[in-house]
Design an enzyme around this catalytic site. Structure first.
Site, PDB file in Angstrom:
ATOM      1  CD  GLU A   1      25.610  60.131  16.149  1.00 62.76           C
ATOM      2  OE1 GLU A   1      26.081  60.921  16.977  1.00 62.76           O
ATOM      3  OE2 GLU A   1      26.119  59.000  15.918  1.00 62.76           O
TER       4      GLU A   1
ATOM      5  CB  CYS B   1      32.388  61.965  16.370  1.00 63.22           C
ATOM      6  SG  CYS B   1      31.785  61.173  14.864  1.00 63.22           S
TER       7      CYS B   1
ATOM      8  NE  ARG C   1      35.432  34.577  32.964  1.00 60.87           N
ATOM      9  CZ  ARG C   1      35.835  33.319  33.102  1.00 60.87           C
ATOM     10  NH1 ARG C   1      35.804  32.494  32.057  1.00 60.87           N
ATOM     11  NH2 ARG C   1      36.272  32.884  34.270  1.00 60.87           N
TER      12      ARG C   1
ATOM     13  CG  LEU D   1      41.058  33.638  32.723  1.00 60.00           C
ATOM     14  CD1 LEU D   1      42.223  34.601  32.905  1.00 60.00           C
ATOM     15  CD2 LEU D   1      40.109  33.740  33.897  1.00 60.00           C
TER      16      LEU D   1
ATOM     17  N   GLY E   1      43.633  36.140  42.332  1.00 58.14           N
ATOM     18  CA  GLY E   1      43.115  35.601  43.584  1.00 58.14           C
ATOM     19  C   GLY E   1      42.886  36.654  44.645  1.00 58.14           C
TER      20      GLY E   1
ATOM     21  NE  ARG F   1      50.103  37.819  47.628  1.00 53.49           N
ATOM     22  CZ  ARG F   1      51.288  37.259  47.835  1.00 53.49           C
ATOM     23  NH1 ARG F   1      51.756  37.143  49.068  1.00 53.49           N
ATOM     24  NH2 ARG F   1      51.996  36.802  46.823  1.00 53.49           N
TER      25      ARG F   1
END
Length: 351
Positions: A46, A73, A182, A202, A292, A294
């Site tokens: 805004e 807000c 990511r 990563l 992974g 699992r």
């Protein structure tokens, strides 16, 4: 309102834990101001919208309608209340996409505007506006991060071979897309075996944008310090059974210093639930789970996922190898193709 959402998306990856918000000021069918929330801690949509109005149009503000994708807000946070700004500029009509679930707002912004005799129209493209901020809504209404599962698999559904040699499954263009993903999330999570076998960084090195907070489950602290996870290129949290060094995420000191910190969990309880509970307390709004197999399957089996993005290299066959995670039966919501790679998007959203 669609223009508000289009503007809001430009804040992706920069405003969390705040929501993405866009605002448009309209006078008799002509847009005289536009803005969006650009960065956490900086001016809201805004404010940027009203400040964008040209000098010759400023006199028109009290005769205009403000469109905003999320309820303004009404509290002091990093910035002053946007409702006060709207009231001060005597804007007579505000059109809102959806209400804000954050406890310090949640209807209070609308109420404050109405008390100032401002006409409020709410719920315009509400579903689309909620979907835009599905991470924000999930965090505040479900008290957990928004969870995106991601993996790459061969044409016959294998994510790795039987040897320890890493196989690059997705192509260079898809890899760049993954780095964009990511940059859009608060954190990224892998398990011990993936960290050890693949030594992933990563980070978002193939895409401009912030690195996510790196998360790894290493219950017995077996991972060696020479792995990329511990190179201080991005902050890292290690979930383990033995050590606890993280105290104040709100201060963000370890994020700014790109430190490695340790979060202690307990055995005998769902690791998925413990990690999600910890991430909620640490104000992590979204997490990309990259493996992974699992670990991904644990999230699937416990129903703790909102999206799954499955990359399939249709030209690659791995005769023997580790099978990909298995999602509940159902068709992909959409499919993209990048050369030999197809990307299927699945949704398990609660709202």
């Amino acid at each position: 309102m669609r223009r508000c959402m289009e503007l809001a998306k430009a804040g992706m990856g920069e405003v969390a834990p705040n929501p993405m918000v866009g605002a448009v000021l309209v006078h008799e069918g002509r847009i005289i101001g536009e803005g969006y929330h650009r960065q956490y801690g900086k001016a809201h949509a805004e404010v940027n919208c009203i400040e964008s109005v040209k000098e010759e149009d400023v006199a028109l503000i009290p005769e205009s309608t403000l469109y905003v994708s999320l309820e303004p807000c009404a509290h002091f946070g990093k910035t002053p209340p946007c409702t006060d700004l709207i009231i001060r500029h005597r804007i007579p009509h505000v059109v809102i996409g959806c209400t804000d679930p954050f406890s310090q707002v949640n209807g209070k912004g609308i109420e404050k505007l109405q008390q100032a005799n401002i006409q409020v129209t709410a719920g315009v493209l509400e579903k689309e506006c909620r979907d835009l901020n599905r991470r924000f809504f999930t965090f505040h209404e479900q008290h957990r991060p928004y969870i995106i599962l991601k993996w790459a698999q061969s044409s016959n559904g294998k994510i790795a071979g039987i040897s320890n040699k890493r196989i690059w499954i997705s192509n260079a263009y898809t890899n760049r897309l993954v780095h964009r993903w990511r940059s859009e999330e608060t954190a990224i999570l892998v398990g011990t075996r993936t960290a050890m076998a693949d030594d992933p960084a990563l980070t978002t090195r193939l895409w401009p944008g912030k690195n996510p907070v790196r998360l790894v489950i290493d219950l017995h602290l077996k991972l060696p310090g020479f792995l990329h996870l511990f190179d201080n290129a991005a902050p890292t949290i290690v979930f383990n059974l033995h050590q606890h060094t993280i105290e104040d995420f709100a201060g963000k000191s370890f994020i700014e210093n790109k430190e490695t910190v340790y979060y202690q969990v307990t055995g005998g309880v769902s690791m998925v639930q413990q990690v999600l509970h910890a991430l909620y307390g640490l104000n992590v709004q979204s997490v990309l789970v990259e493996g992974g197999a699992r670990l991904l399957q644990h999230f699937i089996d416990e129903g703790m996922w909102d999206e799954a993005r499955v990359i399939t290299n249709n030209s690659l066959l791995i005769p023997e190898g580790l099978g990909a995670p298995v999602l509940p039966a159902g068709d992909a919501a959409r499919v993209e193709t990048l050369f030999a790679d197809s990307i299927r998007y699945y949704y398990n959203s609660w709202y």
